[in-house]
Write a protein that holds these residues in place. Structure first.
Motif, PDB file in Angstrom:
ATOM      1  N   GLU A  69       0.867  -1.188   0.000  1.00 39.48           N
ATOM      2  CA  GLU A  69       0.000   0.000   0.000  1.00 39.48           C
ATOM      3  C   GLU A  69       0.896   1.227   0.000  1.00 39.48           C
ATOM      4  O   GLU A  69       1.899   1.282   0.731  1.00 39.48           O
ATOM      5  CB  GLU A  69      -0.898   0.026   1.244  1.00 39.48           C
ATOM      6  N   LEU A  70       0.533   2.219  -0.795  1.00 36.84           N
ATOM      7  CA  LEU A  70       1.331   3.435  -0.940  1.00 36.84           C
ATOM      8  C   LEU A  70       0.552   4.655  -0.492  1.00 36.84           C
ATOM      9  O   LEU A  70      -0.664   4.725  -0.674  1.00 36.84           O
ATOM     10  CB  LEU A  70       1.725   3.635  -2.408  1.00 36.84           C
ATOM     11  N   LYS A  71       1.269   5.618   0.053  1.00 36.98           N
ATOM     12  CA  LYS A  71       0.732   6.947   0.311  1.00 36.98           C
ATOM     13  C   LYS A  71       1.771   7.943  -0.195  1.00 36.98           C
ATOM     14  O   LYS A  71       2.974   7.782   0.046  1.00 36.98           O
ATOM     15  CB  LYS A  71       0.504   7.193   1.813  1.00 36.98           C
ATOM     16  N   ASN A  95      -2.907  15.217   9.855  1.00 34.87           N
ATOM     17  CA  ASN A  95      -3.508  14.291  10.821  1.00 34.87           C
ATOM     18  C   ASN A  95      -4.247  13.168  10.109  1.00 34.87           C
ATOM     19  O   ASN A  95      -4.094  11.990  10.439  1.00 34.87           O
ATOM     20  CB  ASN A  95      -4.473  15.021  11.758  1.00 34.87           C
ATOM     21  N   LEU A  96      -5.056  13.518   9.116  1.00 33.97           N
ATOM     22  CA  LEU A  96      -5.791  12.503   8.358  1.00 33.97           C
ATOM     23  C   LEU A  96      -4.836  11.618   7.559  1.00 33.97           C
ATOM     24  O   LEU A  96      -5.065  10.418   7.420  1.00 33.97           O
ATOM     25  CB  LEU A  96      -6.808  13.158   7.433  1.00 33.97           C
ATOM     26  N   GLY A  97      -3.762  12.199   7.056  1.00 35.19           N
ATOM     27  CA  GLY A  97      -2.756  11.430   6.325  1.00 35.19           C
ATOM     28  C   GLY A  97      -2.089  10.393   7.207  1.00 35.19           C
ATOM     29  O   GLY A  97      -1.875   9.244   6.791  1.00 35.19           O
ATOM     30  N   ARG A  98      -1.751  10.779   8.442  1.00 33.10           N
ATOM     31  CA  ARG A  98      -1.133   9.833   9.375  1.00 33.10           C
ATOM     32  C   ARG A  98      -2.108   8.716   9.751  1.00 33.10           C
ATOM     33  O   ARG A  98      -1.752   7.543   9.784  1.00 33.10           O
ATOM     34  CB  ARG A  98      -0.637  10.557  10.624  1.00 33.10           C
ATOM     35  N   ILE A  99      -3.347   9.094  10.031  1.00 33.14           N
ATOM     36  CA  ILE A  99      -4.365   8.086  10.378  1.00 33.14           C
ATOM     37  C   ILE A  99      -4.546   7.121   9.201  1.00 33.14           C
ATOM     38  O   ILE A  99      -4.584   5.902   9.385  1.00 33.14           O
ATOM     39  CB  ILE A  99      -5.705   8.756  10.756  1.00 33.14           C
ATOM     40  N   GLY A 100      -4.634   7.651   7.990  1.00 33.27           N
ATOM     41  CA  GLY A 100      -4.803   6.807   6.811  1.00 33.27           C
ATOM     42  C   GLY A 100      -3.664   5.822   6.634  1.00 33.27           C
ATOM     43  O   GLY A 100      -3.874   4.657   6.263  1.00 33.27           O
ATOM     44  N   PHE A 101      -2.442   6.265   6.924  1.00 33.35           N
ATOM     45  CA  PHE A 101      -1.281   5.377   6.806  1.00 33.35           C
ATOM     46  C   PHE A 101      -1.353   4.254   7.840  1.00 33.35           C
ATOM     47  O   PHE A 101      -1.110   3.090   7.523  1.00 33.35           O
ATOM     48  CB  PHE A 101       0.013   6.178   6.955  1.00 33.35           C
ATOM     49  N   VAL A 102      -1.718   4.582   9.068  1.00 29.50           N
ATOM     50  CA  VAL A 102      -1.843   3.565  10.124  1.00 29.50           C
ATOM     51  C   VAL A 102      -2.992   2.609   9.801  1.00 29.50           C
ATOM     52  O   VAL A 102      -2.890   1.395  10.020  1.00 29.50           O
ATOM     53  CB  VAL A 102      -2.016   4.227  11.513  1.00 29.50           C
ATOM     54  N   GLU A 103      -4.065   3.128   9.226  1.00 33.93           N
ATOM     55  CA  GLU A 103      -5.169   2.251   8.790  1.00 33.93           C
ATOM     56  C   GLU A 103      -4.707   1.276   7.704  1.00 33.93           C
ATOM     57  O   GLU A 103      -5.128   0.116   7.684  1.00 33.93           O
ATOM     58  CB  GLU A 103      -6.349   3.083   8.284  1.00 33.93           C
ATOM     59  N   ASP A 104      -3.816   1.740   6.820  1.00 33.47           N
ATOM     60  CA  ASP A 104      -3.263   0.845   5.802  1.00 33.47           C
ATOM     61  C   ASP A 104      -2.467  -0.287   6.450  1.00 33.47           C
ATOM     62  O   ASP A 104      -2.537  -1.444   6.013  1.00 33.47           O
ATOM     63  CB  ASP A 104      -2.354   1.609   4.825  1.00 33.47           C
ATOM     64  N   LYS A 144      -0.274  10.905  20.722  1.00 29.52           N
ATOM     65  CA  LYS A 144       0.909  10.092  20.449  1.00 29.52           C
ATOM     66  C   LYS A 144       0.617   8.824  19.667  1.00 29.52           C
ATOM     67  O   LYS A 144       1.503   8.259  19.043  1.00 29.52           O
ATOM     68  CB  LYS A 144       1.623   9.761  21.749  1.00 29.52           C
ATOM     69  N   ASP A 145      -0.616   8.347  19.675  1.00 28.22           N
ATOM     70  CA  ASP A 145      -0.939   7.082  19.017  1.00 28.22           C
ATOM     71  C   ASP A 145      -0.607   7.055  17.534  1.00 28.22           C
ATOM     72  O   ASP A 145      -0.183   6.027  17.010  1.00 28.22           O
ATOM     73  CB  ASP A 145      -2.430   6.749  19.195  1.00 28.22           C
ATOM     74  N   PHE A 146      -0.802   8.156  16.833  1.00 29.77           N
ATOM     75  CA  PHE A 146      -0.641   8.166  15.383  1.00 29.77           C
ATOM     76  C   PHE A 146       0.600   8.934  14.918  1.00 29.77           C
ATOM     77  O   PHE A 146       0.718   9.243  13.742  1.00 29.77           O
ATOM     78  CB  PHE A 146      -1.900   8.726  14.715  1.00 29.77           C
ATOM     79  N   ARG A 147       1.504   9.226  15.809  1.00 29.05           N
ATOM     80  CA  ARG A 147       2.743   9.891  15.403  1.00 29.05           C
ATOM     81  C   ARG A 147       3.600   8.920  14.606  1.00 29.05           C
ATOM     82  O   ARG A 147       3.670   7.745  14.921  1.00 29.05           O
ATOM     83  CB  ARG A 147       3.500  10.389  16.625  1.00 29.05           C
ATOM     84  N   LEU A 148       4.249   9.425  13.578  1.00 32.09           N
ATOM     85  CA  LEU A 148       5.042   8.573  12.696  1.00 32.09           C
ATOM     86  C   LEU A 148       6.533   8.851  12.793  1.00 32.09           C
ATOM     87  O   LEU A 148       7.283   8.595  11.857  1.00 32.09           O
ATOM     88  CB  LEU A 148       4.575   8.757  11.243  1.00 32.09           C
ATOM     89  N   ASP A 149       6.984   9.353  13.943  1.00 28.33           N
ATOM     90  CA  ASP A 149       8.400   9.695  14.060  1.00 28.33           C
ATOM     91  C   ASP A 149       9.243   8.621  14.729  1.00 28.33           C
ATOM     92  O   ASP A 149      10.448   8.572  14.531  1.00 28.33           O
ATOM     93  CB  ASP A 149       8.583  11.035  14.775  1.00 28.33           C
ATOM     94  N   LYS A 150       8.656   7.700  15.512  1.00 30.38           N
ATOM     95  CA  LYS A 150       9.476   6.708  16.216  1.00 30.38           C
ATOM     96  C   LYS A 150       8.896   5.304  16.188  1.00 30.38           C
ATOM     97  O   LYS A 150       9.552   4.366  15.784  1.00 30.38           O
ATOM     98  CB  LYS A 150       9.682   7.123  17.671  1.00 30.38           C
TER      99      LYS A 150
END
Length: 195
Positions: A69-71, A95-104, A144-150
């Motif tokens: 899956e790509l974003k 925010n929606l982009g991060r949530i969408g990535f985690v949903e993927d 913090k749940d949907f942060r994509l830094d760590k």
């Protein structure tokens, strides 16, 4: 197929992409050149949902199949593609982009291989020139749940009316695109565990 093959493709990318579809076609072509069988927009029915869903790329390697899956999330910038100057749009809504990535990622955990094939791993790739995705100073409004830094942790992740349940934890490491220092990508390898 493995993670290193995808990293090599990403690291050798020379031209910036104008859209997610452009990115998808490029990655598929690079995988085909390496001898893999590739299907774009692979149709799949999830076990808990009768609605047809599409996976960006399916890669068949002998008796194994991998799903990707790509974003592609952009902020406003002027790029050059094949000598033509083009403008990327500001997609904002990080925010929606991060949530969408985690949903993927959640979705890739739940996918089962078609009959007769094995599905050892799946992948999610986020490519962006928007530092709000990779910086540790990501907006606190998302929590913090949907942060994509760590790291993404196993279990229930929630934000307002959104809820995601991950079966695994994921260490997140962003990498540069060698030819385009303003772009970074995040590649997550996912072990499927169909529910």
């Amino acid at each position: 197929m493995n993670t290193q093959i995808l990293k090599d493709i990403m690291n050798k990318t020379e031209e910036p992409f104008v859209s997610e579809a452009d990115f998808q076609f490029y990655l598929a072509e690079q995988l085909r050149r390496r001898g893999y069988e590739v299907i774009l927009e692979y149709p799949m029915i999830e076990s808990d949902n009768s609605a047809r869903q599409y996976i960006d790329i399916a890669v068949k390697d002998g008796r194994k199949i991998y799903f990707i899956e790509l974003k592609y999330k952009t902020k406003r910038a002027l790029i050059e593609r094949y000598g033509i100057k083009l403008g990327l749009k500001d997609q904002a809504a990080q925010n929606l982009g991060r949530i969408g990535f985690v949903e993927d990622i959640e979705r890739m955990e739940k996918i089962a291989a078609p009959k007769g094939l094995k599905n050892p791993f799946n992948f999610c790739i986020l490519l962006t020139n928007d530092q709000l995705y990779w910086k540790s100073t990501q907006r606190k409004t998302l929590g913090k749940d949907f942060r994509l830094d760590k790291e993404l942790r196993k279990g229930k992740l929630a934000y307002k009316d959104k809820e995601v349940r991950l079966g695994g934890s994921y260490s997140l490491k962003w990498a540069d695109i060698a030819a385009h220092k303003s772009f970074k990508y995040l590649l997550v390898k996912i072990k499927p565990s169909p529910i």
